[in-house]
Scaffold this motif. Structure first.
Motif, PDB file in Angstrom:
ATOM      1  N   ARG A 243       0.845  -1.208   0.000  1.00  0.00           N
ATOM      2  CA  ARG A 243       0.000   0.000   0.000  1.00  0.00           C
ATOM      3  C   ARG A 243       0.872   1.247   0.000  1.00  0.00           C
ATOM      4  O   ARG A 243       0.575   2.234  -0.664  1.00  0.00           O
ATOM      5  CB  ARG A 243      -0.905   0.019   1.242  1.00  0.00           C
ATOM      6  CG  ARG A 243      -2.145  -0.834   1.107  1.00  0.00           C
ATOM      7  CD  ARG A 243      -3.138  -0.571   2.239  1.00  0.00           C
ATOM      8  NE  ARG A 243      -2.683  -1.067   3.526  1.00  0.00           N
ATOM      9  CZ  ARG A 243      -2.827  -2.330   3.932  1.00  0.00           C
ATOM     10  NH1 ARG A 243      -3.407  -3.217   3.143  1.00  0.00           N
ATOM     11  NH2 ARG A 243      -2.396  -2.704   5.121  1.00  0.00           N
ATOM     12  N   THR A 244       1.973   1.202   0.758  1.00  0.00           N
ATOM     13  CA  THR A 244       2.815   2.394   0.920  1.00  0.00           C
ATOM     14  C   THR A 244       3.730   2.612  -0.275  1.00  0.00           C
ATOM     15  O   THR A 244       3.959   3.754  -0.688  1.00  0.00           O
ATOM     16  CB  THR A 244       3.689   2.235   2.197  1.00  0.00           C
ATOM     17  OG1 THR A 244       2.859   1.853   3.279  1.00  0.00           O
ATOM     18  CG2 THR A 244       4.418   3.523   2.547  1.00  0.00           C
ATOM     19  N   LEU A 245       4.274   1.521  -0.802  1.00  0.00           N
ATOM     20  CA  LEU A 245       5.297   1.614  -1.856  1.00  0.00           C
ATOM     21  C   LEU A 245       4.900   0.725  -3.039  1.00  0.00           C
ATOM     22  O   LEU A 245       5.584  -0.270  -3.336  1.00  0.00           O
ATOM     23  CB  LEU A 245       6.662   1.165  -1.298  1.00  0.00           C
ATOM     24  CG  LEU A 245       7.219   1.956  -0.111  1.00  0.00           C
ATOM     25  CD1 LEU A 245       8.434   1.257   0.493  1.00  0.00           C
ATOM     26  CD2 LEU A 245       7.600   3.380  -0.536  1.00  0.00           C
ATOM     27  N   PRO A 246       3.825   1.088  -3.743  1.00  0.00           N
ATOM     28  CA  PRO A 246       3.327   0.187  -4.797  1.00  0.00           C
ATOM     29  C   PRO A 246       4.319  -0.021  -5.934  1.00  0.00           C
ATOM     30  O   PRO A 246       4.233  -1.024  -6.647  1.00  0.00           O
ATOM     31  CB  PRO A 246       2.045   0.887  -5.284  1.00  0.00           C
ATOM     32  CG  PRO A 246       2.143   2.295  -4.814  1.00  0.00           C
ATOM     33  CD  PRO A 246       2.988   2.291  -3.580  1.00  0.00           C
ATOM     34  N   GLY A 247       5.281   0.889  -6.083  1.00  0.00           N
ATOM     35  CA  GLY A 247       6.209   0.766  -7.211  1.00  0.00           C
ATOM     36  C   GLY A 247       7.460  -0.047  -6.905  1.00  0.00           C
ATOM     37  O   GLY A 247       8.302  -0.242  -7.789  1.00  0.00           O
ATOM     38  N   ILE A 248       7.609  -0.516  -5.688  1.00  0.00           N
ATOM     39  CA  ILE A 248       8.831  -1.244  -5.318  1.00  0.00           C
ATOM     40  C   ILE A 248       8.484  -2.712  -5.079  1.00  0.00           C
ATOM     41  O   ILE A 248       7.544  -3.019  -4.343  1.00  0.00           O
ATOM     42  CB  ILE A 248       9.484  -0.633  -4.054  1.00  0.00           C
ATOM     43  CG1 ILE A 248       9.839   0.840  -4.322  1.00  0.00           C
ATOM     44  CG2 ILE A 248      10.727  -1.420  -3.646  1.00  0.00           C
ATOM     45  CD1 ILE A 248      10.502   1.544  -3.151  1.00  0.00           C
ATOM     46  N   PRO A 249       9.246  -3.624  -5.715  1.00  0.00           N
ATOM     47  CA  PRO A 249       8.915  -5.048  -5.560  1.00  0.00           C
ATOM     48  C   PRO A 249       9.188  -5.554  -4.144  1.00  0.00           C
ATOM     49  O   PRO A 249      10.214  -5.218  -3.548  1.00  0.00           O
ATOM     50  CB  PRO A 249       9.840  -5.745  -6.565  1.00  0.00           C
ATOM     51  CG  PRO A 249      10.935  -4.777  -6.847  1.00  0.00           C
ATOM     52  CD  PRO A 249      10.383  -3.396  -6.623  1.00  0.00           C
ATOM     53  N   VAL A 250       8.244  -6.338  -3.625  1.00  0.00           N
ATOM     54  CA  VAL A 250       8.466  -7.020  -2.344  1.00  0.00           C
ATOM     55  C   VAL A 250       8.181  -8.498  -2.562  1.00  0.00           C
ATOM     56  O   VAL A 250       7.142  -8.886  -3.093  1.00  0.00           O
ATOM     57  CB  VAL A 250       7.619  -6.417  -1.188  1.00  0.00           C
ATOM     58  CG1 VAL A 250       6.139  -6.389  -1.501  1.00  0.00           C
ATOM     59  CG2 VAL A 250       7.891  -7.165   0.126  1.00  0.00           C
ATOM     60  N   ILE A 251       9.167  -9.320  -2.202  1.00  0.00           N
ATOM     61  CA  ILE A 251       9.073 -10.772  -2.369  1.00  0.00           C
ATOM     62  C   ILE A 251       8.889 -11.374  -0.988  1.00  0.00           C
ATOM     63  O   ILE A 251       9.534 -10.940  -0.028  1.00  0.00           O
ATOM     64  CB  ILE A 251      10.369 -11.332  -3.008  1.00  0.00           C
ATOM     65  CG1 ILE A 251      10.701 -10.577  -4.294  1.00  0.00           C
ATOM     66  CG2 ILE A 251      10.227 -12.824  -3.284  1.00  0.00           C
ATOM     67  CD1 ILE A 251      12.079 -10.942  -4.856  1.00  0.00           C
ATOM     68  N   ARG A 252       8.012 -12.363  -0.918  1.00  0.00           N
ATOM     69  CA  ARG A 252       7.793 -13.021   0.366  1.00  0.00           C
ATOM     70  C   ARG A 252       8.919 -14.009   0.637  1.00  0.00           C
ATOM     71  O   ARG A 252       9.258 -14.828  -0.226  1.00  0.00           O
ATOM     72  CB  ARG A 252       6.434 -13.730   0.366  1.00  0.00           C
ATOM     73  CG  ARG A 252       5.267 -12.815   0.024  1.00  0.00           C
ATOM     74  CD  ARG A 252       5.118 -11.703   1.052  1.00  0.00           C
ATOM     75  NE  ARG A 252       4.891 -12.270   2.367  1.00  0.00           N
ATOM     76  CZ  ARG A 252       3.717 -12.754   2.773  1.00  0.00           C
ATOM     77  NH1 ARG A 252       2.667 -12.703   1.975  1.00  0.00           N
ATOM     78  NH2 ARG A 252       3.578 -13.281   3.971  1.00  0.00           N
TER      79      ARG A 252
END
Ligand code: SAM
Length: 279
Positions: free
Chosen positions: A108-117
Protein backbone atom coordinates in the motif's frame (compact mmCIF):
# COMPACT_ATOMS: atom_id res chain seq x y z
CA UNK A 1 18.84 -17.60 16.56
CA UNK A 2 21.68 -17.93 18.97
CA UNK A 3 20.99 -14.87 21.04
CA UNK A 4 17.36 -14.57 21.90
CA UNK A 5 15.65 -11.74 20.17
CA UNK A 6 14.24 -9.46 22.47
CA UNK A 7 11.56 -7.89 24.03
CA UNK A 8 11.75 -4.35 23.41
CA UNK A 9 10.96 -1.15 24.88
CA UNK A 10 10.48 2.34 23.78
CA UNK A 11 12.29 2.20 20.61
CA UNK A 12 14.47 0.03 18.81
CA UNK A 13 15.36 -3.37 18.31
CA UNK A 14 13.42 -5.87 20.30
CA UNK A 15 16.78 -7.12 21.43
CA UNK A 16 16.67 -7.58 25.16
CA UNK A 17 17.01 -11.14 26.38
CA UNK A 18 13.75 -12.92 26.72
CA UNK A 19 13.66 -15.13 29.83
CA UNK A 20 11.26 -17.40 27.96
CA UNK A 21 13.93 -18.04 25.36
CA UNK A 22 15.76 -20.35 27.76
CA UNK A 23 12.68 -22.53 28.16
CA UNK A 24 11.47 -25.35 25.91
CA UNK A 25 8.78 -23.08 24.48
CA UNK A 26 11.38 -20.52 23.37
CA UNK A 27 11.19 -21.19 19.65
CA UNK A 28 7.38 -20.99 19.39
CA UNK A 29 7.46 -17.88 21.59
CA UNK A 30 10.07 -16.36 19.34
CA UNK A 31 8.09 -17.19 16.22
CA UNK A 32 5.00 -15.59 17.73
CA UNK A 33 7.01 -12.49 18.47
CA UNK A 34 8.59 -12.42 15.01
CA UNK A 35 5.13 -12.47 13.45
CA UNK A 36 3.44 -10.20 15.98
CA UNK A 37 4.00 -7.15 13.79
CA UNK A 38 1.55 -8.34 11.15
CA UNK A 39 -1.53 -7.49 13.18
CA UNK A 40 -0.18 -4.02 13.85
CA UNK A 41 1.25 -3.11 10.46
CA UNK A 42 -0.70 0.15 10.02
CA UNK A 43 0.20 1.24 13.57
CA UNK A 44 3.82 0.34 12.83
CA UNK A 45 3.92 2.29 9.57
CA UNK A 46 2.35 5.38 11.08
CA UNK A 47 4.34 5.65 14.28
CA UNK A 48 7.73 3.93 14.13
CA UNK A 49 10.77 6.20 13.79
CA UNK A 50 12.62 6.48 10.52
CA UNK A 51 16.39 6.51 10.03
CA UNK A 52 18.60 9.61 9.64
CA UNK A 53 20.41 10.63 6.43
CA UNK A 54 23.75 10.26 8.27
CA UNK A 55 23.13 6.50 8.47
CA UNK A 56 23.06 6.23 4.68
CA UNK A 57 26.10 8.52 4.44
CA UNK A 58 27.90 6.09 6.76
CA UNK A 59 26.91 3.13 4.59
CA UNK A 60 28.23 4.87 1.48
CA UNK A 61 31.41 5.78 3.35
CA UNK A 62 32.03 2.21 4.55
CA UNK A 63 31.20 0.55 1.23
CA UNK A 64 33.06 3.21 -0.79
CA UNK A 65 30.18 3.25 -3.23
CA UNK A 66 27.17 5.56 -3.71
CA UNK A 67 23.74 4.10 -3.12
CA UNK A 68 22.61 5.67 -6.37
CA UNK A 69 22.48 2.88 -8.92
CA UNK A 70 23.33 0.17 -6.38
CA UNK A 71 21.32 -3.06 -6.37
CA UNK A 72 20.03 -3.41 -2.82
CA UNK A 73 18.05 -6.20 -1.16
CA UNK A 74 16.28 -4.91 1.98
CA UNK A 75 15.42 -7.96 4.09
CA UNK A 76 12.73 -7.97 6.78
CA UNK A 77 11.53 -4.83 5.04
CA UNK A 78 8.33 -4.64 7.05
CA UNK A 79 6.21 -1.71 5.99
CA UNK A 80 9.10 -0.30 3.96
CA UNK A 81 10.50 2.42 6.22
CA UNK A 82 14.14 1.68 5.29
CA UNK A 83 13.28 0.55 1.76
CA UNK A 84 11.74 3.94 0.97
CA UNK A 85 14.85 5.74 2.18
CA UNK A 86 17.17 3.50 0.15
CA UNK A 87 14.98 4.08 -2.90
CA UNK A 88 15.06 7.85 -2.29
CA UNK A 89 18.87 7.66 -2.28
CA UNK A 90 18.73 6.26 -5.81
CA UNK A 91 19.20 2.56 -5.06
CA UNK A 92 17.42 -0.13 -7.09
CA UNK A 93 15.78 -1.91 -4.18
CA UNK A 94 14.04 -5.22 -3.92
CA UNK A 95 12.38 -5.92 -0.58
CA UNK A 96 12.00 -9.30 1.15
CA UNK A 97 9.41 -9.70 3.91
CA UNK A 98 7.89 -12.85 5.45
CA UNK A 99 4.81 -11.38 7.09
CA UNK A 100 1.35 -11.10 5.47
CA UNK A 101 0.31 -7.94 7.25
CA UNK A 102 3.64 -6.19 6.87
CA UNK A 103 3.93 -7.09 3.17
CA UNK A 104 0.37 -5.86 2.52
CA UNK A 105 1.15 -2.57 4.24
CA UNK A 106 4.39 -2.33 2.25
CA UNK A 107 2.48 -2.71 -1.02
CA UNK A 108 0.00 0.00 0.00
CA UNK A 109 2.81 2.39 0.92
CA UNK A 110 5.30 1.61 -1.86
CA UNK A 111 3.33 0.19 -4.80
CA UNK A 112 6.21 0.77 -7.21
CA UNK A 113 8.83 -1.24 -5.32
CA UNK A 114 8.92 -5.05 -5.56
CA UNK A 115 8.47 -7.02 -2.34
CA UNK A 116 9.07 -10.77 -2.37
CA UNK A 117 7.79 -13.02 0.37
CA UNK A 118 10.59 -14.83 2.19
CA UNK A 119 12.96 -14.76 5.13
CA UNK A 120 16.63 -13.98 5.62
CA UNK A 121 17.23 -17.64 6.42
CA UNK A 122 16.27 -18.71 2.90
CA UNK A 123 16.50 -15.71 0.60
CA UNK A 124 14.32 -15.76 -2.54
CA UNK A 125 17.14 -14.14 -4.54
CA UNK A 126 19.68 -15.46 -7.01
CA UNK A 127 23.41 -15.86 -6.39
CA UNK A 128 25.66 -12.80 -6.66
CA UNK A 129 22.72 -10.61 -7.67
CA UNK A 130 23.03 -7.57 -5.37
CA UNK A 131 25.65 -5.05 -4.23
CA UNK A 132 24.21 -4.53 -0.76
CA UNK A 133 22.02 -6.54 1.60
CA UNK A 134 20.34 -4.51 4.34
CA UNK A 135 18.50 -5.46 7.51
CA UNK A 136 16.86 -2.55 9.35
CA UNK A 137 15.78 -3.76 12.78
CA UNK A 138 15.31 -7.25 11.43
CA UNK A 139 18.53 -9.28 11.63
CA UNK A 140 17.76 -10.42 15.19
CA UNK A 141 14.77 -12.36 13.89
CA UNK A 142 16.97 -14.51 11.65
CA UNK A 143 19.07 -17.55 12.45
CA UNK A 144 22.58 -16.24 11.70
CA UNK A 145 23.81 -19.76 10.98
CA UNK A 146 21.54 -19.65 7.92
CA UNK A 147 21.23 -15.92 7.27
CA UNK A 148 25.00 -15.25 7.04
CA UNK A 149 25.60 -17.83 4.26
CA UNK A 150 22.46 -16.67 2.50
CA UNK A 151 23.60 -13.04 2.53
CA UNK A 152 27.03 -14.10 1.24
CA UNK A 153 25.39 -16.16 -1.49
CA UNK A 154 23.26 -13.33 -2.90
CA UNK A 155 25.98 -10.66 -2.63
CA UNK A 156 28.31 -10.11 -5.54
CA UNK A 157 32.04 -10.33 -4.68
CA UNK A 158 32.98 -7.05 -3.00
CA UNK A 159 29.41 -6.44 -1.86
CA UNK A 160 28.32 -5.55 1.67
CA UNK A 161 25.94 -6.63 4.39
CA UNK A 162 24.57 -3.76 6.51
CA UNK A 163 22.61 -4.36 9.72
CA UNK A 164 21.20 -1.56 11.82
CA UNK A 165 18.93 -0.85 14.75
CA UNK A 166 17.48 2.29 16.28
CA UNK A 167 18.44 1.85 19.94
CA UNK A 168 17.30 3.95 22.87
CA UNK A 169 19.66 6.70 24.02
CA UNK A 170 19.71 5.46 27.61
CA UNK A 171 21.90 8.36 28.74
CA UNK A 172 18.84 10.63 28.37
CA UNK A 173 17.22 10.63 31.83
CA UNK A 174 13.56 10.33 30.77
CA UNK A 175 14.42 7.50 28.39
CA UNK A 176 16.36 5.62 31.08
CA UNK A 177 13.43 6.04 33.47
CA UNK A 178 10.95 4.83 30.86
CA UNK A 179 13.21 1.86 30.13
CA UNK A 180 13.23 0.96 33.83
CA UNK A 181 9.45 1.14 33.98
CA UNK A 182 9.17 -1.03 30.86
CA UNK A 183 11.61 -3.53 32.28
CA UNK A 184 9.75 -3.80 35.56
CA UNK A 185 6.32 -4.12 33.91
CA UNK A 186 7.31 -6.72 31.35
CA UNK A 187 10.15 -8.43 33.23
CA UNK A 188 12.83 -7.58 30.67
CA UNK A 189 16.23 -5.90 30.68
CA UNK A 190 15.99 -3.03 28.24
CA UNK A 191 19.62 -1.98 28.66
CA UNK A 192 20.67 -5.36 27.26
CA UNK A 193 19.41 -4.15 23.89
CA UNK A 194 22.61 -2.28 23.17
CA UNK A 195 24.85 -4.94 24.63
CA UNK A 196 23.26 -7.45 22.26
CA UNK A 197 23.93 -5.32 19.19
CA UNK A 198 27.46 -6.43 18.47
CA UNK A 199 29.37 -8.42 15.91
CA UNK A 200 29.54 -11.60 18.00
CA UNK A 201 25.78 -11.73 18.41
CA UNK A 202 25.22 -10.80 14.77
CA UNK A 203 27.56 -13.49 13.48
CA UNK A 204 28.61 -16.06 16.09
CA UNK A 205 30.49 -17.94 13.35
CA UNK A 206 32.91 -15.03 13.00
CA UNK A 207 32.85 -15.26 9.20
CA UNK A 208 32.02 -11.59 8.84
CA UNK A 209 34.32 -8.75 9.79
CA UNK A 210 31.91 -6.04 10.92
CA UNK A 211 32.70 -2.37 11.29
CA UNK A 212 30.47 -0.61 13.81
CA UNK A 213 29.24 2.98 13.58
CA UNK A 214 26.68 4.79 15.68
CA UNK A 215 24.56 7.71 14.55
CA UNK A 216 22.65 9.72 17.13
CA UNK A 217 19.49 11.50 16.16
CA UNK A 218 16.15 12.56 17.56
CA UNK A 219 12.62 13.40 16.61
CA UNK A 220 9.87 15.37 18.33
CA UNK A 221 6.46 13.70 18.21
CA UNK A 222 3.10 14.02 19.97
CA UNK A 223 2.80 11.85 23.05
CA UNK A 224 0.19 9.70 21.27
CA UNK A 225 2.63 8.97 18.44
CA UNK A 226 5.28 8.01 20.97
CA UNK A 227 2.87 5.70 22.79
CA UNK A 228 1.74 4.11 19.51
CA UNK A 229 5.39 3.68 18.54
CA UNK A 230 6.30 1.82 21.71
CA UNK A 231 3.05 -0.13 21.54
CA UNK A 232 4.11 -1.49 18.12
CA UNK A 233 7.08 -3.38 19.59
CA UNK A 234 6.84 -7.11 19.87
CA UNK A 235 6.96 -7.28 23.65
CA UNK A 236 3.87 -5.07 23.82
CA UNK A 237 2.13 -6.83 20.94
CA UNK A 238 2.37 -10.25 22.57
CA UNK A 239 1.81 -9.16 26.18
CA UNK A 240 -1.98 -9.08 25.94
CA UNK A 241 -4.19 -6.05 25.39
CA UNK A 242 -4.94 -5.42 29.05
CA UNK A 243 -1.34 -5.57 30.25
CA UNK A 244 -0.18 -3.33 27.43
CA UNK A 245 -3.05 -0.85 27.84
CA UNK A 246 -2.43 -0.48 31.57
CA UNK A 247 1.24 0.18 30.95
CA UNK A 248 0.57 2.72 28.20
CA UNK A 249 -2.02 4.57 30.32
CA UNK A 250 0.46 4.93 33.18
CA UNK A 251 3.19 5.86 30.73
CA UNK A 252 1.04 8.67 29.33
CA UNK A 253 0.89 10.23 32.81
CA UNK A 254 4.66 9.98 33.26
CA UNK A 255 5.29 11.49 29.84
CA UNK A 256 2.92 14.40 30.30
CA UNK A 257 4.75 15.27 33.51
CA UNK A 258 8.09 15.23 31.66
CA UNK A 259 6.69 16.94 28.53
CA UNK A 260 3.83 19.25 29.64
CA UNK A 261 3.37 20.55 26.07
CA UNK A 262 2.57 16.99 24.95
CA UNK A 263 5.52 16.77 22.54
CA UNK A 264 8.07 14.03 23.30
CA UNK A 265 11.68 14.19 22.14
CA UNK A 266 12.69 10.62 21.31
CA UNK A 267 16.47 10.23 21.10
CA UNK A 268 18.01 7.30 19.26
CA UNK A 269 21.40 5.88 18.55
CA UNK A 270 21.36 3.93 15.33
CA UNK A 271 23.88 1.12 15.64
CA UNK A 272 25.21 0.10 12.22
CA UNK A 273 27.19 -3.09 11.63
CA UNK A 274 28.60 -3.36 8.11
CA UNK A 275 30.74 -6.11 6.63
CA UNK A 276 32.14 -6.21 3.10
CA UNK A 277 32.74 -9.44 1.24
CA UNK A 278 36.02 -10.29 -0.52
CA UNK A 279 36.24 -8.78 -4.01
C1 SAM B 1 11.01 -4.57 13.57
S1 SAM B 1 10.44 -5.00 11.96
C2 SAM B 1 11.53 -4.03 10.90
C3 SAM B 1 10.86 -3.59 9.62
C4 SAM B 1 11.62 -2.61 8.76
N1 SAM B 1 12.87 -3.16 8.27
C5 SAM B 1 11.86 -1.30 9.46
O1 SAM B 1 12.98 -0.82 9.50
O2 SAM B 1 10.87 -0.73 9.96
C6 SAM B 1 11.07 -6.63 11.79
C7 SAM B 1 10.63 -7.30 10.50
O3 SAM B 1 11.35 -8.53 10.36
C8 SAM B 1 10.47 -9.47 9.81
N2 SAM B 1 10.98 -10.83 10.07
C9 SAM B 1 10.60 -11.73 10.99
N3 SAM B 1 11.32 -12.86 10.88
C10 SAM B 1 12.20 -12.67 9.85
C11 SAM B 1 13.21 -13.47 9.23
N4 SAM B 1 13.50 -14.69 9.68
N5 SAM B 1 13.90 -12.94 8.19
C12 SAM B 1 13.65 -11.69 7.76
N6 SAM B 1 12.71 -10.88 8.32
C13 SAM B 1 11.99 -11.37 9.35
C14 SAM B 1 9.13 -9.16 10.46
O4 SAM B 1 8.05 -9.70 9.71
C15 SAM B 1 9.15 -7.63 10.47
O5 SAM B 1 8.57 -7.09 9.32
Amino acid sequence: MTTPPSAHHPTGADLTPDPAATQPTAEPARAVRAHSFNAAAAQYAANRPSYPPALFDAIEDLTGRPLTGSRVADIGAGTGIATALLHARGANVVAVEPGDGMAAQFRRTLPGIPVIRGTGDDLPLTDASVDLVTYAQAWHWTDPARAVPEALRVLRPGGALALWWNTDALDVPWIAEAADRTGRHFGIDVSAEKRNVDHRTADPSGRLDFTRRTVRWSRRVPVDTHLANIGSHSVFLVAGAERTASFLAAEREHLLRAFPDGVVEEVYEVVLLLATTPA
